[in-house]
Design a protein around this motif. Structure first.
Motif, PDB file in Angstrom:
ATOM      1  N   GLU A  26      66.134 -17.338  -2.265  1.00 43.49           N
ATOM      2  CA  GLU A  26      64.801 -16.787  -3.250  1.00 43.49           C
ATOM      3  C   GLU A  26      64.502 -15.365  -2.726  1.00 43.49           C
ATOM      4  O   GLU A  26      64.369 -14.417  -3.372  1.00 43.49           O
ATOM      5  N   ALA A  27      64.742 -15.190  -1.464  1.00 42.00           N
ATOM      6  CA  ALA A  27      64.173 -13.784  -0.973  1.00 42.00           C
ATOM      7  C   ALA A  27      65.308 -12.848  -1.060  1.00 42.00           C
ATOM      8  O   ALA A  27      65.041 -11.619  -1.653  1.00 42.00           O
ATOM      9  N   LEU A  28      66.506 -12.983  -1.251  1.00 45.95           N
ATOM     10  CA  LEU A  28      67.769 -12.141  -1.449  1.00 45.95           C
ATOM     11  C   LEU A  28      67.602 -11.918  -3.088  1.00 45.95           C
ATOM     12  O   LEU A  28      67.810 -10.938  -3.727  1.00 45.95           O
ATOM     13  N   CYS A  85      76.456 -15.563  -1.699  1.00 43.81           N
ATOM     14  CA  CYS A  85      75.233 -16.232  -2.130  1.00 43.81           C
ATOM     15  C   CYS A  85      75.742 -17.178  -2.995  1.00 43.81           C
ATOM     16  O   CYS A  85      74.871 -18.514  -3.080  1.00 43.81           O
ATOM     17  N   CYS A  86      76.836 -17.261  -3.787  1.00 37.32           N
ATOM     18  CA  CYS A  86      77.330 -18.401  -4.451  1.00 37.32           C
ATOM     19  C   CYS A  86      77.461 -19.538  -3.412  1.00 37.32           C
ATOM     20  O   CYS A  86      77.107 -20.815  -3.901  1.00 37.32           O
ATOM     21  N   LEU A  89      67.403  -8.522  -4.893  1.00 35.44           N
ATOM     22  CA  LEU A  89      68.166  -8.078  -6.166  1.00 35.44           C
ATOM     23  C   LEU A  89      67.604  -7.207  -7.310  1.00 35.44           C
ATOM     24  O   LEU A  89      67.927  -6.314  -7.679  1.00 35.44           O
ATOM     25  N   VAL A  90      66.650  -8.152  -7.914  1.00 41.04           N
ATOM     26  CA  VAL A  90      65.945  -7.805  -8.885  1.00 41.04           C
ATOM     27  C   VAL A  90      64.956  -6.699  -8.885  1.00 41.04           C
ATOM     28  O   VAL A  90      64.654  -5.812  -9.703  1.00 41.04           O
ATOM     29  N   THR A 108      68.303 -11.316   5.572  1.00 40.73           N
ATOM     30  CA  THR A 108      66.903 -10.761   4.608  1.00 40.73           C
ATOM     31  C   THR A 108      67.145  -9.993   3.675  1.00 40.73           C
ATOM     32  O   THR A 108      66.333  -9.831   3.039  1.00 40.73           O
ATOM     33  N   ARG A 109      68.298  -9.254   3.327  1.00 39.62           N
ATOM     34  CA  ARG A 109      68.672  -8.526   2.349  1.00 39.62           C
ATOM     35  C   ARG A 109      69.887  -8.381   2.099  1.00 39.62           C
ATOM     36  O   ARG A 109      70.833  -8.556   2.712  1.00 39.62           O
ATOM     37  N   LEU A 110      70.194  -7.907   0.647  1.00 41.14           N
ATOM     38  CA  LEU A 110      71.778  -7.726   0.282  1.00 41.14           C
ATOM     39  C   LEU A 110      72.027  -6.279   0.791  1.00 41.14           C
ATOM     40  O   LEU A 110      71.510  -5.238   0.727  1.00 41.14           O
TER      41      LEU A 110
END
Length: 693
Positions: free
Chosen positions: A332-334, A312-313, A338-339, A299-301
């Motif tokens: 898309e959630a991750l 993720c790649c 990130l941003v 759910t998160r980085l």
């Protein structure tokens, strides 16, 4: 005990792993024989014809890719900003790094296993990967044009590497002899980097094969997967479980699937991404390694930044081949995480030195920023895949931010020294004790963990493939520099697009669009999020409504020599961080175009070094810019008015009464962040304190 592997059935997985397919996957024996004659360039060219037109991550047959990246060979980057870096990469970085690799025993590790060296094993457990990334860099260089000396060196190294492979297919110079008992043991997998090294071997092998047609290293990698890994490890009851430990194997297996068409490699990647519950992992391991549980449960980085980016790649690659909606939802959630919470202004990621890890949301310290070069590269690699999967311009904006700043800063301007970490504030005296800044030097020619230098080299070598993509309705333009695309539309119609520009120093871009035959299609031109006001003309006439942070779709019947003129807004912008970023409270940084700027103490000629921390920007003041061709290989520098405020009671640590301060006007000079630490050691800061007036 049941495994958590559900994406691919056990029966399907096991059925796909039986037998070897090297001969059928790589073509006829005659083709392979031609590839072996490396000294004959014509034979090599013929052998590689079926693969030379593939992108670094080949999405030409990926059913869920909205955009298809073009090959390295399809784009020629001409004289301009990136041509300097790429020439330095070929002429200085890659050759000098090979010398370093040899001097530090990376090839001796292989030669020892062949009885050709009596040198002891040298380097960390993951040292084999250094050679594989270097070979991958050479592979991408050769895709842009032949470099006989580099090709000869790589060919010799590959022969020696493959000669060390065991009959079982196993190839890893660390887990041999006394260490052989530890091979692929469960807890060793978490730290031993065996699959990480194999992943880099496969990626290097594929890049080199696509450049030269020589399958030697590729066949060795396939032997290790087919003969050693697949028969013994996987979800079957007679197989041992796999944990990636350091994600990398996932995306390399999927690229191997794209190269060979063999489903078993995709299935194995899916199994690893799903995780295997037959052996327990601690919560700390699961966080730090960013693997071992279903990727879709993330759910998160968090955890080790490079591991997270590489995971993720691989997960994005898996989505692009399978279309699994759970993967896209997670990715898309991750990406939002990130941003919105984790991305440094220079495109770097990874806040903490401990664990080289992501921090909490908004935890983005400056001097303590880790910002490993490999993590910024992983960020670019992931967003390139997300761009292909979604077509959203935000991913291209992240690519550009990371590329021009947090990646470009990783290699010195002369190409011989490298930053392992890329902080946003620096004091050479205070930082001297850090393990990655010996003697206060943040740039060094060698690190015993030397993952970053060849990673930077392979990134600059593969850069042409990031400029354009094709789509069913036309062409996407992602990056801008003097360049020429020679490729084809989905219809098969050949097309040339030539860019003429002084980007990133100036905002005007002229593009000549020339399909071989007139055809109606859409030219999607990226309008960067930083360009507040953009104008676009087609054949001299204003067109469209450009929106910052979007692609402008120009659909028409295009004919030879049609002209597109773009004018981006190059006004220097004052950037504020979210108030939750504690380190940046009361501070600003300056951005002009895609370039983030910083202030180095040695440029502040009128101020003594001890006054550097007290320099403050006047927020409302006007910034001036000028191009300096003789500064740092040619850069735009900025000049900004400010003040210096100093206390007259320096002897008191705390005071209950009013403190007398003196304030004087000054101005300070800023240079592009990527160019810092290329002169004498000097203090640096990206985020500068400010006053309102």
């Amino acid at each position: 005990m049941k495994t958590s592997f559900t994406s691919v059935s056990r029966r399907k997985f096991l059925a796909g792993t039986s037998g070897l397919a090297i001969g059928t996957m790589l073509g006829s024996s005659a083709t392979r024989a031609m590839a072996a004659v490396l000294d004959d360039p014509q034979a090599t060219q013929l052998a590689s014809a079926q693969w030379k037109d593939k992108a670094p991550f080949d999405l030409s047959k990926s059913p869920y890719a909205k955009l298809k990246p073009v090959p390295v060979s399809a784009v020629v980057i001409q004289e301009g900003f990136w041509s300097k870096r790429r020439a330095t990469n070929i002429n200085s970085s890659i050759p000098s790094m090979h010398v370093e690799l040899i001097q530090h025993g990376r090839m001796d590790n292989f030669l020892r296993l062949e009885g050709k060296s009596d040198a002891p094993q040298r380097g960390p457990v993951y040292s084999d990967s250094d050679m594989y990334k270097w070979i991958e860099a050479v592979g991408f260089v050769l895709q842009s044009g032949d470099q006989p000396k580099l090709r000869e060196i790589a060919h010799t190294d590959i022969k020696e590497i493959v000669a060390a492979q065991e009959p079982s297919g196993y190839l890893n110079t660390y887990f041999v002899q006394a260490n052989a008992k530890d091979r692929m043991q469960w807890q060793i997998q978490t730290t031993g980097h065996e699959l990480y090294c194999l992943g880099h071997m496969l990626q290097g092998a594929i890049a080199y094969y696509r450049a030269t047609g020589d399958p030697t290293l590729l066949e060795a990698g396939m032997r290790m997967v087919d003969n050693f890994l697949l028969p013994n490890y996987g979800p079957g009851k007679n197989q041992k479980p796999i944990v990636a430990g350091h994600p990398e194997i996932e995306m390399s297996l999927i690229e191997l699937y794209r190269t060979t068409g063999n489903q078993k490699y995709l299935d194995l990647a899916g199994y690893i991404l799903q995780g295997d519950t037959r052996e327990p992992l601690t919560p700390r391991q699961i966080t730090y390694m960013y693997c071992g549980i279903p990727f879709t449960s993330r759910t998160r980085l968090e955890g080790h930044a490079v591991r997270a980016m590489y995971a993720c790649c691989g997960a994005t690659d898996y989505y692009l081949e399978t279309g699994d909606p759970a993967y896209l939802k997670t990715l898309e959630a991750l990406s939002v995480d990130l941003v919105e919470h984790q991305l440094y202004v220079n495109g770097g990621v990874g806040a903490r030195s401990e664990g080289e890890a992501f921090g909490d949301a908004y935890e983005l310290p400056n001097a303590r920023a880790y910002g490993e070069s490999c993590a910024a590269i992983g960020n670019m690699m992931w967003n390139a895949r997300m761009l292909a999967g979604t077509g959203k311009a935000i991913h291209a904006d992240v690519i550009e931010r990371a590329l021009y700043n947090g990646i470009n800063s990783g290699m010195s301007l002369d190409g011989t020294t490298y930053c392992y970490r890329n902080p946003l504030a620096y004091d050479p005296v205070a930082d001297a004790g850090d393990r990655h800044t010996p003697s206060g030097k943040i740039r060094n020619p060698w690190y015993d963990t030397t993952c970053c230098p060849p990673n930077l080299e392979r990134t600059f070598a593969s850069l042409p493939a990031y400029f354009f993509s094709t789509a069913p309705d036309g062409i996407y333009v992602h990056l801008y520099d003097n360049s020429e695309l020679r490729w084809k539309l989905d219809s098969g119609n050949a097309i040339s697009i030539t860019q003429t520009t002084r980007y990133p120093w100036e905002g005007n871009v002229a593009m000549r669009v020339s399909p071989a035959h007139p055809e109606e299609f859409t030219l999607h031109t990226r309008i960067p999020a930083w360009s507040r006001h953009t104008t676009v003309k087609v054949n001299g006439k204003p067109t469209g409504t450009p929106a910052a942070g979007e692609y402008l779709a120009l659909r028409r019947t295009w004919a030879a020599n049609d002209q597109v003129e773009i004018a981006f807004d190059m006004t220097t912008q004052v950037v504020h961080a979210n108030p939750a970023v504690a380190d940046d409270t009361g501070r600003i940084t300056l951005q002009r175009g895609p370039i983030i700027f910083c202030m180095e103490q040695l440029d502040q000629a009128e101020q003594a070094p001890e006054r550097f921390p007290f320099m403050t920007a006047k927020l409302a003041a006007e910034t001036t810019s000028k191009y300096e061709p003789n500064l740092l290989d040619g850069v735009v520098s900025l000049e900004h008015p400010g003040t210096i405020e100093e206390s007259s009671s320096a002897s008191a640590l705390y005071s209950t009464g009013p403190v007398k301060r003196t304030t004087s006007n000054t101005s300070f000079k800023l240079i592009p962040y990527y160019a810092w630490a290329n002169r004498a050691p000097s203090s640096m800061q990206v985020w500068i304190p400010y006053v309102e007036s």
